[in-house]
Enzyme design. Structure first.
Site, PDB file in Angstrom:
ATOM      1  CG  ASP A 107     -17.344 -27.333 -13.572  1.00  0.00           C
ATOM      2  OD1 ASP A 107     -16.924 -26.428 -12.092  1.00  0.00           O
ATOM      3  OD2 ASP A 107     -15.985 -27.345 -14.129  1.00  0.00           O
ATOM      4  CG  HIS A 149     -13.976 -26.599  -9.966  1.00  0.00           C
ATOM      5  ND1 HIS A 149     -14.739 -27.106 -10.975  1.00  0.00           N
ATOM      6  CD2 HIS A 149     -13.036 -27.273  -9.598  1.00  0.00           C
ATOM      7  CE1 HIS A 149     -13.828 -27.625 -11.550  1.00  0.00           C
ATOM      8  NE2 HIS A 149     -12.969 -27.698 -10.654  1.00  0.00           N
ATOM      9  CB  ALA A 253     -10.301 -39.650 -18.729  1.00  0.00           C
ATOM     10  CB  SER A 313      -9.807 -29.434 -12.277  1.00  0.00           C
ATOM     11  OG  SER A 313     -11.099 -30.458 -11.953  1.00  0.00           O
TER      12      SER A 313
END
Length: 445
Positions: A107, A149, A253, A313
């Site tokens: 991240d 984040h 994904a 997220s």
């Protein structure tokens, strides 16, 4: 690439949005300038990540200095966050807390000095890799997070309990390996994301949380995810936030559909009432879901963001944390596919056909995932069948049970007859005082 949190109105943009990754597979650079996709909202008294920082190019190393100059919120969380109550952290912590399990957060970095993340390594906290986990090339350590984040995601997974707040992570004694693949001032790329995943594999982590997504099937990213799974590493990825827009697919994904990626765990987001958050991308195959609206977690440096963070997220780390609990409970002996199946079979199933669109098998249930006793076959890796074995030739009806019954019945009758005969003989002998009987003369006719 895109960060899997929902659209923001912040004009400056959010770099981890890892926006619109290159359309050409051979080029890891972004297809265009960064576009704002979301923001980590700040609690009252906190400051938005990156606020006031210069937008012009800065010298190497200056970013870390500027990050340190941000105001430091001191707000505490008196109430128990809804997601924490919904998933019943306290109940499962009797059985597992994530000890000896390492989760890579690929991240924006993780602010390792945050009070709930800076514990001794043996008791969880952030594993400092001497800046080896920062792949951005700006001289900023992976243990610094200007955006917030990555820090929020790490906190959802492994924030340790603290006296001044009711917030804690789902696996509070897991270790966090920060892998910094972007920051709030630079654009990210699918190539850097792939490098970050490979770095995590090389460090021997147990779980990789991917909350930054690409817009296409970038070959290096595909290879990195496959390598992680092949190395028995659990990979958890956000589904994406295009559900309310064009519902465009997101990677990694979408890889969960492909052979060889069956162990990849894709996470959708839910509202407080358990329904699917409308921004969740439903064009990818969701495995399970977790809270992704109004999420609370740690802010950079100190303090917390409170109840106003939305996106898949933030759903993904709840599942990564649950996977850490499962691995601890089972001594890290489960494969990624076995972990996935356990999460699916023990989830709170929605009232719909499974897997449900966007929700998969339902909201993850940490307590059941850790404690449920499942049939051995239910958690075993699915292997392709070589073919259905032909039925054996018909050899007539099976008379075994009947034959046994007849034998038993015949034996019982025989014993009864013998017993009755013995009793009659005994009585006759007793009546004769055990003298030989006198034969009567036969009458001639």
């Amino acid at each position: 690439m895109r960060c899997a949190r929902k659209q923001s109105t912040r004009a400056a943009g959010f770099l981890l949005a890892l926006v619109a990754v290159a359309a050409l597979p051979a080029a890891p650079a972004l297809a265009g300038p960064a576009q704002p996709t979301s923001t980590v909202a700040r609690a009252p008294g906190a400051v938005e990540a990156g606020a006031g920082l210069p937008r012009a190019p800065i010298r190497r190393g200056q970013l870390a200095e500027l990050c340190q100059q941000q105001p430091r919120p001191s707000n505490s969380i008196a109430e128990t966050p809804w997601a924490q109550a919904r998933l019943q952290f306290d109940r499962v912590h009797t059985f597992a807390t994530g000890r000896e399990v390492t989760v890579a957060v690929v991240d924006t970095g993780v602010w390792a000095s945050h009070p709930q993340l800076n514990g001794p390594e043996l008791d969880g906290g952030v594993v400092d890799q001497d800046n080896g986990g920062s792949l951005v090339g700006d001289g900023v350590s992976a243990t610094v997070d200007c955006d917030g984040h990555g820090t929020l995601i790490a906190g959802i997974i492994a924030a340790r309990p603290a006296d001044d707040t009711n917030f804690q992570g789902i696996a509070p004694f897991a270790k966090i390996l920060p892998v910094r693949v972007t920051n709030s001032l630079d654009e990210g790329s699918a190539g850097t994301l792939a490098d970050g995943i490979n770095y995590a594999v090389d460090q021997g982590v147990d779980i990789i949380n991917v909350s930054v997504l690409a817009d296409n099937e970038f070959p290096a990213l595909v290879d990195a995810i496959k390598r992680a799974l092949d190395n028995n590493i659990v990979v958890v990825t956000a589904a994406g936030n295009t559900g309310a827009e064009d519902n465009a697919k997101r990677w990694p994904a979408e890889l969960a559909r492909k052979p060889g990626f069956e162990g990849l765990i894709v996470v959708g987001a839910t509202n407080q009432d358990g329904t699917l958050a409308p921004f969740t991308t439903t064009s990818v195959p969701a495995s399970v879901a977790a809270p992704g609206v109004g999420v609370t977690g740690p802010a950079p440096i100190q303090g917390h963001t409170r109840n106003d963070n939305d996106g898949t997220s933030f759903a993904a780390p709840f599942v990564s944390g649950t996977a850490a609990l499962v691995l601890e409970a089972y001594d890290k002996q489960l494969t990624p596919l076995q972990v996935k199946r356990r999460l699916q079979l023990t989830a709170d199933h929605p009232g719909a056909d499974l897997p449900a669109e966007g929700l998969g098998y339902g909201v993850v249930n940490p307590y059941e995932a850790v404690t449920a006793i499942l049939p051995e076959s239910s958690s075993a890796p699915a292997t392709p069948e070589a073919g259905i074995k032909p039925l054996a030739a018909d050899t007539g009806p099976d008379t075994t049970a009947r034959d046994v019954a007849l034998i038993v019945s015949g034996t019982a009758v025989g014993l009864a007859v013998i017993t009755l005969g013995a009793v009659a003989t005994y009585r006759r002998g007793r009546d004769r005082s055990w003298q030989p009987s006198q034969e009567r003369p036969q009458t001639q006719t």
